[in-house]
Motif scaffolding. Structure first.
Motif, PDB file in Angstrom:
ATOM      1  N   GLY A 387       4.688  -0.633  15.703  1.00 13.34           N
ATOM      2  CA  GLY A 387       5.945  -1.190  16.178  1.00 13.34           C
ATOM      3  C   GLY A 387       6.993  -1.088  15.088  1.00 13.34           C
ATOM      4  N   SER A 388       7.579  -2.220  14.732  1.00  6.93           N
ATOM      5  CA  SER A 388       8.596  -2.248  13.676  1.00  6.93           C
ATOM      6  C   SER A 388       8.007  -2.542  12.306  1.00  6.93           C
ATOM      7  CB  SER A 388       9.656  -3.304  14.019  1.00  6.93           C
ATOM      8  OG  SER A 388       9.059  -4.602  14.086  1.00  6.93           O
ATOM      9  N   THR A 389       6.679  -2.619  12.220  1.00 10.47           N
ATOM     10  CA  THR A 389       6.003  -2.921  10.959  1.00 10.47           C
ATOM     11  C   THR A 389       5.354  -1.669  10.384  1.00 10.47           C
ATOM     12  OG1 THR A 389       5.544  -5.191  11.672  1.00 10.47           O
ATOM     13  CG2 THR A 389       4.237  -4.337   9.850  1.00 10.47           C
ATOM     14  N   PHE A 390       5.530  -1.483   9.111  1.00 14.75           N
ATOM     15  CA  PHE A 390       4.895  -0.371   8.401  1.00 14.75           C
ATOM     16  C   PHE A 390       3.688  -0.933   7.669  1.00 14.75           C
ATOM     17  CE2 PHE A 390       5.518   3.662   5.797  1.00 14.75           C
ATOM     18  CZ  PHE A 390       5.489   4.506   6.903  1.00 14.75           C
ATOM     19  N   VAL A 391       2.504  -0.365   7.926  1.00 15.09           N
ATOM     20  CA  VAL A 391       1.258  -0.871   7.346  1.00 15.09           C
ATOM     21  C   VAL A 391       0.736   0.148   6.337  1.00 15.09           C
ATOM     22  CG1 VAL A 391      -1.062  -1.720   7.803  1.00 15.09           C
ATOM     23  CG2 VAL A 391       0.751  -2.039   9.511  1.00 15.09           C
ATOM     24  N   VAL A 392       0.492  -0.322   5.111  1.00 14.47           N
ATOM     25  CA  VAL A 392       0.067   0.556   4.022  1.00 14.47           C
ATOM     26  C   VAL A 392      -1.327   0.152   3.544  1.00 14.47           C
ATOM     27  CG1 VAL A 392       0.617   1.431   1.722  1.00 14.47           C
ATOM     28  CG2 VAL A 392       2.466   0.819   3.296  1.00 14.47           C
ATOM     29  N   GLU A 393      -2.192   1.150   3.343  1.00 18.80           N
ATOM     30  CA  GLU A 393      -3.509   0.911   2.767  1.00 18.80           C
ATOM     31  C   GLU A 393      -3.602   1.603   1.412  1.00 18.80           C
ATOM     32  OE1 GLU A 393      -6.943   1.093   5.300  1.00 18.80           O
ATOM     33  OE2 GLU A 393      -5.681   1.164   7.105  1.00 18.80           O
ATOM     34  N   PHE A 394      -4.509   1.099   0.552  1.00 19.69           N
ATOM     35  CA  PHE A 394      -4.552   1.515  -0.845  1.00 19.69           C
ATOM     36  C   PHE A 394      -5.946   1.951  -1.264  1.00 19.69           C
ATOM     37  CE2 PHE A 394      -1.049  -1.386  -0.357  1.00 19.69           C
ATOM     38  CZ  PHE A 394      -0.039  -0.817  -1.115  1.00 19.69           C
ATOM     39  N   ASN A 395      -5.972   2.810  -2.280  1.00 24.15           N
ATOM     40  CA  ASN A 395      -7.216   3.102  -2.985  1.00 24.15           C
ATOM     41  C   ASN A 395      -7.447   2.006  -4.022  1.00 24.15           C
ATOM     42  OD1 ASN A 395      -7.603   5.777  -1.777  1.00 24.15           O
ATOM     43  ND2 ASN A 395      -5.805   6.359  -2.991  1.00 24.15           N
ATOM     44  N   GLN A 396      -8.699   1.634  -4.241  1.00 24.61           N
ATOM     45  CA  GLN A 396      -9.109   0.560  -5.154  1.00 24.61           C
ATOM     46  C   GLN A 396      -8.116  -0.606  -5.189  1.00 24.61           C
ATOM     47  OE1 GLN A 396      -9.051   3.891  -6.766  1.00 24.61           O
ATOM     48  NE2 GLN A 396      -6.982   3.708  -7.567  1.00 24.61           N
ATOM     49  N   PRO A 397      -7.899  -1.299  -4.033  1.00 25.26           N
ATOM     50  CA  PRO A 397      -6.914  -2.396  -4.004  1.00 25.26           C
ATOM     51  C   PRO A 397      -7.319  -3.605  -4.841  1.00 25.26           C
ATOM     52  CG  PRO A 397      -8.139  -2.305  -1.950  1.00 25.26           C
ATOM     53  CD  PRO A 397      -8.516  -1.080  -2.721  1.00 25.26           C
ATOM     54  N   ASN A 398      -8.604  -3.965  -4.820  1.00 29.34           N
ATOM     55  CA  ASN A 398      -9.108  -5.060  -5.662  1.00 29.34           C
ATOM     56  C   ASN A 398      -8.293  -6.345  -5.548  1.00 29.34           C
ATOM     57  OD1 ASN A 398     -11.537  -4.195  -7.128  1.00 29.34           O
ATOM     58  ND2 ASN A 398     -10.219  -2.548  -7.868  1.00 29.34           N
ATOM     59  N   ASP A 399      -8.278  -6.883  -4.353  1.00 25.71           N
ATOM     60  CA  ASP A 399      -7.646  -8.193  -4.105  1.00 25.71           C
ATOM     61  C   ASP A 399      -6.159  -8.175  -4.421  1.00 25.71           C
ATOM     62  OD1 ASP A 399     -10.177  -9.194  -3.406  1.00 25.71           O
ATOM     63  OD2 ASP A 399     -10.609  -9.673  -5.493  1.00 25.71           O
ATOM     64  N   LEU A 400      -5.421  -7.407  -3.675  1.00 24.03           N
ATOM     65  CA  LEU A 400      -3.980  -7.322  -3.887  1.00 24.03           C
ATOM     66  C   LEU A 400      -3.321  -8.679  -3.724  1.00 24.03           C
ATOM     67  CD1 LEU A 400      -2.918  -4.021  -2.070  1.00 24.03           C
ATOM     68  CD2 LEU A 400      -3.160  -4.431  -4.518  1.00 24.03           C
ATOM     69  N   ARG A 401      -2.305  -8.905  -4.535  1.00 24.42           N
ATOM     70  CA  ARG A 401      -1.547 -10.160  -4.524  1.00 24.42           C
ATOM     71  C   ARG A 401      -0.231  -9.933  -5.254  1.00 24.42           C
ATOM     72  NH1 ARG A 401      -5.982 -13.308  -7.824  1.00 24.42           N
ATOM     73  NH2 ARG A 401      -7.198 -11.971  -6.451  1.00 24.42           N
ATOM     74  N   THR A 402       0.646 -10.909  -5.214  1.00 22.89           N
ATOM     75  CA  THR A 402       1.849 -10.833  -6.036  1.00 22.89           C
ATOM     76  C   THR A 402       1.666 -11.772  -7.218  1.00 22.89           C
ATOM     77  OG1 THR A 402       2.968 -12.515  -4.697  1.00 22.89           O
ATOM     78  CG2 THR A 402       3.362 -10.212  -4.128  1.00 22.89           C
ATOM     79  N   ARG A 403       2.094 -11.332  -8.393  1.00 26.64           N
ATOM     80  CA  ARG A 403       1.840 -12.126  -9.583  1.00 26.64           C
ATOM     81  C   ARG A 403       2.660 -13.407  -9.628  1.00 26.64           C
ATOM     82  NH1 ARG A 403       3.939  -7.321 -12.223  1.00 26.64           N
ATOM     83  NH2 ARG A 403       6.194  -7.474 -12.401  1.00 26.64           N
ATOM     84  N   ASP A 404       3.725 -13.489  -8.804  1.00 22.49           N
ATOM     85  CA  ASP A 404       4.570 -14.685  -8.803  1.00 22.49           C
ATOM     86  C   ASP A 404       4.500 -15.462  -7.493  1.00 22.49           C
ATOM     87  OD1 ASP A 404       5.793 -12.859  -7.173  1.00 22.49           O
ATOM     88  OD2 ASP A 404       7.631 -12.681  -8.366  1.00 22.49           O
TER      89      ASP A 404
END
Length: 476
Positions: A387-404
């Motif tokens: 739909g209107s959302t872009f979904v991205v997948e990653f190699n070796q994501p290892n618990d993605l998060r934002t540092r802040d």
């Protein structure tokens, strides 16, 4: 074709053909590479019988007609006990306090050359108790038109007297390796501010790795220009000339046995985009060939963000992509992201600790199997529109998060019209979900795709996700 010692003799670069001699890479306080055959070489009188003794081994040979001789010691076990290397010919040479461990090449331009005395927290680091298991070899800044057989340098103990001017990044990585591995570490610093990658590459390597015609023509033009001019007519900054640092700073050390290479260079090539990936392949071929280590690990430091004048904001991201491309297509290479290690006002960030720690963690994981794959930067794998959302997948994501703990920053989304708009992103289950009120049908996403970007998306170890453009390479 690799230069031989007969060609060096013709060029007037050989040591005198008299009593047995060793090049300066073999001095007191050196570190020999563990667990692999160790070449020992030198010159002497033609036909002179030469023997090398070390750690219970004795290996003999005879100097050739050109006076050159070389032997190989069988693989050695790591040892922190200072031993003596003895070379006997018509005369006898000894090299004392020799350790056995891992030897790492620290190469590049000014950010690798940047001395420990100039970084944040330098006084405490320099005044720390000297580590006798770390040894330093500083190659002087010299250049030559022809390959040289020796260079004026020596191995030094790691101390408050020798540390201040040594590579901060090299030392900090070496210190972490020594602490984790508990073996001696030898660091060889081969760096010169402002050097180009071509200056540390042998000319034949560009043909050996089959670079594109554009890169081949560029390098050939540089070499032809060098050959056509007298020294007095060359540019003053000789470190930007092709091959000349390889000739004078790298060739004299080969084929010394080493464990691997740290490469922090690119500021002087930063506008080249994917051409730099080809030049990295040529560089890797040169160093692996001449150090007789075809599988030598090479670890790349991506350039930290910096202003680079009024240049286009996507120029540096294109260069980051080239550095990443090389590392991902070479089974013995790796790279670190440094988007959080820059200083917009200084091309030489003074706080080298975070960058060096990240580099050391990568080396420990990829070269030694210590740690986890959280040392690897998460990289773009795939993207799709829902739909209107872009979904991205990653190699070796290892618990993605934002540092802040804030929404993901530095996102730009575009639709079919190709116009990018600021976007908002959230992370769920190691996937990135991106939307923009200005883009109802997204087709392309840029993350951190700006020369000054410092995105907040990281893995569980705090390693930043590598910047990406899902349409990279599709622009005309």
């Amino acid at each position: 074709m690799k230069y031989n010692w007969l060609s060096l003799l013709a060029a007037g670069t050989m040591l005198p053909l008299a009593a047995v001699e060793l090049p300066s890479i073999f001095t007191d306080n050196m570190v020999l590479q563990r667990d692999r055959a160790v070449p020992v070489w030198g010159t002497g009188r033609a036909g002179e019988a030469v023997s090398v003794q070390f750690a219970g081994q004795t290996v003999s040979t005879t100097a050739g007609k050109d006076g050159r001789w070389q032997v190989k010691l069988a693989p050695l076990a790591a040892s922190s006990d200072g031993a003596t290397l003895t070379v006997k010919g018509d005369n006898t040479l000894t090299r004392s306090n020799v350790l056995v461990g891992d030897v790492w090449l620290c190469a590049g331009q000014s950010n690798m050359q940047y001395g420990l005395q100039s970084i944040t927290g330098s006084r405490k680091l320099i005044e720390a108790f000297p580590n006798p298991d770390i040894r330093l070899f500083q190659v002087p800044n010299v250049w030559s038109r022809t390959p040289q057989a020796d260079v004026k340098a020596q191995w030094n103990l790691c101390s408050p007297q020798t540390l201040p001017r040594f590579s901060a990044v090299g030392y900090l990585v070496g210190r972490d390796l020594q602490s984790k591995l508990n073996v001696p570490i030898g660091l060889i610093n081969i760096s010169w501010g402002g050097c180009r990658i071509e200056s540390m590459t042998a000319p034949e390597s560009f043909a050996a790795v089959s670079v594109t015609q554009g890169v081949a023509d560029e390098v050939a033009k540089q070499i032809a220009d060098l050959k056509s001019k007298k020294d007095a007519d060359l540019r003053k900054d000789k470190q930007r000339l092709p091959n000349v640092l390889f000739n004078a700073m790298v060739h004299p050390l080969t084929p010394f046995a080493v464990r691997g290479m740290l490469w922090y260079q690119g500021e002087d090539n930063h506008s080249e985009g994917m051409r730099y990936a080809e030049k990295l392949r040529a560089l890797a071929h040169t160093w692996r060939t001449y150090f007789a280590n075809p599988d030598m690990p090479i670890f790349i430091v991506q350039l930290p963000p910096w202003q680079y004048g009024r240049e286009k904001s996507t120029l540096i991201p294109n260069f980051w992509a080239a550095q990443q491309h090389f590392a991902e297509h070479d089974s013995n290479a790796g790279f670190i992201t440094t988007t959080d290690c820059g200083d917009p006002k200084d091309i030489h960030p003074r706080d080298k600790m975070p960058l060096a720690r990240r580099l050391a963690n990568l080396v420990l994981y990829k070269a030694y199997g210590i740690g986890s794959d959280a040392a690897l930067a998460p990289t773009f794998r795939s993207a799709r529109a829902e739909g209107s959302t872009f979904v991205v997948e990653f190699n070796q994501p290892n618990d993605l998060r934002t540092r802040d703990n804030e929404p993901v920053s530095h996102l730009m989304l575009a639709g079919e019209d190709g116009l990018f708009h600021p976007a908002t992103g959230v992370v769920r289950d190691n996937k990135l979900f991106v939307t923009s009120p200005e883009v109802s049908a997204p087709v392309r996403l840029r993350f951190g795709w700006d020369k000054l970007a410092n995105p907040n998306l990281v893995n569980r170890a705090g390693v930043p996700v590598a910047p990406f453009d899902t349409g990279f390479g599709t622009d005309k």
